[in-house]
Design a protein around this motif. Structure first.
Motif, PDB file in Angstrom:
ATOM      1  N   THR A   1     -37.095  14.770  65.052  1.00  0.00           N
ATOM      2  CA  THR A   1     -36.467  15.397  63.881  1.00  0.00           C
ATOM      3  C   THR A   1     -35.966  14.341  62.910  1.00  0.00           C
ATOM      4  N   PHE A   2     -35.308  13.314  63.462  1.00  0.00           N
ATOM      5  CA  PHE A   2     -34.823  12.230  62.597  1.00  0.00           C
ATOM      6  C   PHE A   2     -35.981  11.549  61.884  1.00  0.00           C
ATOM      7  N   LEU A   3     -37.062  11.294  62.634  1.00  0.00           N
ATOM      8  CA  LEU A   3     -38.208  10.609  62.047  1.00  0.00           C
ATOM      9  C   LEU A   3     -38.828  11.453  60.934  1.00  0.00           C
TER      10      LEU A   3
ATOM     11  N   ARG B   1     -32.048   3.599  50.479  1.00  0.00           N
ATOM     12  CA  ARG B   1     -31.878   4.712  51.407  1.00  0.00           C
ATOM     13  C   ARG B   1     -32.080   4.308  52.867  1.00  0.00           C
ATOM     14  N   LEU B   2     -32.771   3.222  53.128  1.00  0.00           N
ATOM     15  CA  LEU B   2     -32.995   2.806  54.513  1.00  0.00           C
ATOM     16  C   LEU B   2     -31.694   2.602  55.280  1.00  0.00           C
ATOM     17  N   PRO B   3     -30.723   1.812  54.763  1.00  0.00           N
ATOM     18  CA  PRO B   3     -29.449   1.701  55.505  1.00  0.00           C
ATOM     19  C   PRO B   3     -28.717   3.025  55.639  1.00  0.00           C
ATOM     20  N   GLU B   4     -28.796   3.877  54.623  1.00  0.00           N
ATOM     21  CA  GLU B   4     -28.120   5.173  54.706  1.00  0.00           C
ATOM     22  C   GLU B   4     -28.683   6.014  55.841  1.00  0.00           C
ATOM     23  N   LEU B   5     -29.982   5.888  56.094  1.00  0.00           N
ATOM     24  CA  LEU B   5     -30.599   6.665  57.167  1.00  0.00           C
ATOM     25  C   LEU B   5     -30.254   6.118  58.547  1.00  0.00           C
ATOM     26  N   LEU B   6     -30.152   4.807  58.695  1.00  0.00           N
ATOM     27  CA  LEU B   6     -30.047   4.192  60.023  1.00  0.00           C
ATOM     28  C   LEU B   6     -28.614   3.947  60.473  1.00  0.00           C
ATOM     29  N   VAL B   7     -27.696   3.703  59.557  1.00  0.00           N
ATOM     30  CA  VAL B   7     -26.311   3.401  59.924  1.00  0.00           C
ATOM     31  C   VAL B   7     -25.511   4.687  59.905  1.00  0.00           C
ATOM     32  N   PRO B   8     -24.696   4.976  60.937  1.00  0.00           N
ATOM     33  CA  PRO B   8     -24.394   4.149  62.127  1.00  0.00           C
ATOM     34  C   PRO B   8     -25.118   4.603  63.393  1.00  0.00           C
ATOM     35  N   ARG B   9     -26.000   5.627  63.295  1.00  0.00           N
ATOM     36  CA  ARG B   9     -26.569   6.201  64.512  1.00  0.00           C
ATOM     37  C   ARG B   9     -27.490   5.219  65.249  1.00  0.00           C
ATOM     38  N   TYR B  10     -28.350   4.551  64.505  1.00  0.00           N
ATOM     39  CA  TYR B  10     -29.342   3.688  65.153  1.00  0.00           C
ATOM     40  C   TYR B  10     -29.163   2.204  64.839  1.00  0.00           C
TER      41      TYR B  10
ATOM     42  N   PRO C   1     -27.937  -3.615  66.755  1.00  0.00           N
ATOM     43  CA  PRO C   1     -27.771  -2.336  67.478  1.00  0.00           C
ATOM     44  C   PRO C   1     -26.406  -1.716  67.227  1.00  0.00           C
ATOM     45  N   PRO C   2     -26.318  -0.388  67.320  1.00  0.00           N
ATOM     46  CA  PRO C   2     -25.015   0.272  67.158  1.00  0.00           C
ATOM     47  C   PRO C   2     -24.070  -0.005  68.317  1.00  0.00           C
ATOM     48  N   GLY C   3     -24.623  -0.351  69.498  1.00  0.00           N
ATOM     49  CA  GLY C   3     -23.810  -0.688  70.671  1.00  0.00           C
ATOM     50  C   GLY C   3     -24.204  -2.044  71.211  1.00  0.00           C
ATOM     51  N   GLU C   4     -24.320  -2.127  72.539  1.00  0.00           N
ATOM     52  CA  GLU C   4     -24.707  -3.390  73.157  1.00  0.00           C
ATOM     53  C   GLU C   4     -26.193  -3.679  72.950  1.00  0.00           C
TER      54      GLU C   4
ATOM     55  N   PRO D   1     -34.902   1.931  74.867  1.00  0.00           N
ATOM     56  CA  PRO D   1     -36.327   1.651  74.587  1.00  0.00           C
ATOM     57  C   PRO D   1     -37.000   2.726  73.737  1.00  0.00           C
ATOM     58  N   ASP D   2     -36.673   3.992  73.989  1.00  0.00           N
ATOM     59  CA  ASP D   2     -37.292   5.058  73.196  1.00  0.00           C
ATOM     60  C   ASP D   2     -36.833   4.994  71.744  1.00  0.00           C
ATOM     61  N   ASP D   3     -35.550   4.627  71.526  1.00  0.00           N
ATOM     62  CA  ASP D   3     -35.069   4.468  70.154  1.00  0.00           C
ATOM     63  C   ASP D   3     -35.809   3.327  69.455  1.00  0.00           C
ATOM     64  N   ALA D   4     -36.086   2.249  70.203  1.00  0.00           N
ATOM     65  CA  ALA D   4     -36.807   1.115  69.608  1.00  0.00           C
ATOM     66  C   ALA D   4     -38.212   1.536  69.181  1.00  0.00           C
TER      67      ALA D   4
END
Length: 571
Positions: free
Chosen positions: A189-191, A210-219, A299-302, A306-309
């Motif tokens: 859905t996100f894609l 728009r690229l940073p708006e789409l990716l930050v902070p979820r991914y 990355p948003p965390g540590e 892999p699926d997110d990548a």
């Protein structure tokens, strides 16, 4: 019937016990009960002898009617013996045949009699032992049954535990599968949404924003977009992470961190010297023709899943396509606009007639190149003014517009009227580009004739302002569009002209709105033209053209280009 025995010695006790056993047998008391009575009595008599003194044993089978069918045995101290701590003792046993209680009850001292009594007691004991053995066998059988039952219960519990564990594992697997499916659905859905957002714009800078708006902070916690202005940018020293430079040169995704990323399709690299504590995922922005740049994410965390990548790599591919489309669009738009403006005519100076023209390219989409205006003289001194619109947009429409413009000028050399010129253009376009169409309106002014001759082919009608301020829409039925598969002769129309008159020729981008159609826009144009005075038009026609455009385009997003040509006959 009641029997009594006085007991002072062991012999008295033995005789009394033998007598009671015989009487109980005569009364039909069962062997077990009889043995139980004899044993209990023996124990009690032994205690009495230990205490000493005289005792009386009474056996009674005559009780009250409520006690019928019972045999009572009682041991009490003998009268006059002094009770002391000699507590009476009594026992009752079932007596099936109380009426058969014999009168006797004495036991002789004959050894044979005593031996017989002893043997009888042994027989009773043997019977009791047999019953006891039966009970033991029965107990053993039930114990075995209980053991088997316990084993079955334990096995059932084990099966239930196994079934419970299997069910819990199945529930856990189902939850994992559901979570994985939900995560996959969320990523898809996100894609899809991100692709729609990126492809909705053909503006290069808008896509990068728009690229940073789409990716930050979820991914991603941070996003950097490095775009190449030319082919040498990827090899020039720049303040970019080494992994980004490697991704630019190799065209393969890179992961820079102090630990392996374990991401599918991504090469591991040492941590970046610019950001040593931050893992970086560097994704090349590739198209089939070239490398556009590198998208660098933290990355948003540590670390990344892999699926997110995998999803981010696909998003980078789609972003590359959107950026490439935007660049090609902007390139084609610039070429088309440059060609369009190069082909627009410098208006000729004509005594007694002022001309003012405006061309505005569209601000949304590749809607450039289809509209044009022109003005030129014929051999007889007449002035031909024309405005037209080629269907389609972009570079191809601009090229076709230039060809129509050139053909029109060539046909006008022969001195044809506007209707004849349009008829010949119709045949030219149908022969040259059978799948392309155009609309146009041509107006001719003759210096010696106070008459306007005009013709239209599928184009919005001219608007004429009279010297007294009245406005007329010259909506005489026009010809069909140029280039359609139809033979047609486009007719001329005439209109008397007086000094101070103003003719407005325009394209549909000026008056047409998707929500309202074209007629309200023509009415607004007529109202705007009628609001001018003749002196204003005589003094500055260029300013008048701007003042007409502003109110008509203030509510428009300009998704089509606009042409306006004003022709004012001086008063």
């Amino acid at each position: 019937m009641t029997h009594t025995w006085r007991i002072r010695t062991v012999t008295d006790a033995a005789r009394a016990r033998i007598a009671v056993a015989r009487l109980a047998a005569e009364c039909g008391v069962g062997t077990v009960e009889r043995t139980r009575l004899a044993t209990a009595l023996s124990d009690q008599l032994r205690q009495c002898l230990t205490k000493g003194g005289a005792w009386v044993l009474t056996l009674d089978a005559s009780g009250s009617p409520a006690e019928a069918g019972t045999l009572h045995a009682m041991v009490t101290p003998a009268p006059g013996a002094g009770a002391g701590d000699r507590t009476p003792w009594a026992v009752t046993v079932p007596c099936p045949e109380p009426d058969r209680v014999p009168d006797g009850g004495t036991v002789t001292e004959d050894p044979a009699d005593l031996s017989e009594a002893l043997l009888g007691a042994d027989e009773d004991t043997a019977v009791v032992l047999d019953k006891l053995a039966e009970q033991e066998e029965l107990v053993a059988f039930h114990r075995e049954e209980l053991h088997q039952t316990n084993q079955g219960v334990l096995a059932l519990h084990a099966e239930l535990d196994a079934a419970g564990n299997a069910q819990r594992e199945a529930f856990a697997a189902e939850r994992r599968a559901r979570n994985e499916a939900e995560n996959a659905r969320r990523r898809l859905t996100f894609l899809a949404d991100a692709s729609a957002v990126l492809n909705a714009s053909l503006n290069h800078d808008e896509i990068v924003r728009r690229l940073p708006e789409l990716l930050v902070p979820r991914y991603a916690r941070s996003v950097d977009v490095w775009l190449f202005d030319d082919e040498d940018d990827r090899y020039r020293p720049a303040p970019h992470p080494a992994a980004a430079v490697r991704a630019a040169r190799s065209g393969r995704p890179q992961y820079a961190a102090d630990h392996p990323g374990g991401l599918p399709g991504v090469e591991d690299q040492p941590p970046s010297a610019l950001y040593p504590t931050r893992p970086l995922l560097c994704l090349p922005l590739l198209t089939r023709r070239a490398s556009l740049g590198v998208l660098t994410l933290s990355p948003p965390g540590e670390r990344w899943d892999p699926d997110d990548a995998v999803m981010l790599i696909e998003l980078a591919r789609r972003a590359s396509i959107a950026l490439d489309n935007a660049r090609r669009f902007e390139h084609n738009r610039d070429i088309a606009e440059t060609l369009q403006r190069a082909l627009l005519t410098d208006l000729p100076a004509t005594p007694g007639l002022s001309l003012a023209a405006r061309y505005l390219p569209a601000t949304h989409g590749l809607n450039i190149g289809g509209d044009w205006y022109d003005a030129f003289r014929q051999r007889d001194g007449s002035l031909i003014t024309v405005i037209g619109d080629v269907t389609g947009h972009g570079l191809h429409a601009a090229v076709m517009m230039s060809q129509l413009r050139t053909a029109l000028r060539a046909y006008a050399v022969d001195g044809h009227s506007p209707g004849r010129l349009l008829t010949r253009l119709h045949g030219f376009l149908h022969h040259l580009q059978p799948d392309l169409y155009a609309t146009a309106v041509i107006a001719r002014f003759h210096p010696d004739e106070p008459t306007l001759t005009w013709a239209a082919a599928g184009h919005p009608p001219p608007v004429l302002r009279l010297p007294d301020g009245r406005v007329r829409v010259l909506d005489t039925k026009p010809g069909a569009m140029l280039g359609i598969p139809l033979e047609q002769e486009i007719a001329d129309h005439t209109e008397p002209l007086t000094p101070g008159s103003t003719l407005a020729l325009y394209t549909d981008g000026l008056v047409e709105r998707r929500a309202q159609g074209i007629d309200p826009g023509i009415e607004r144009l007529a109202a705007a033209l009628g609001s001018f005075g003749s002196a204003d038009l005589d003094a500055d026609l260029e300013d008048s053209a701007d003042r007409i455009l502003h109110p008509l385009l203030s509510d428009s997003e300009r998704d089509d280009d606009v042409c306006l040509l004003l022709c004012h006959l001086h008063g």
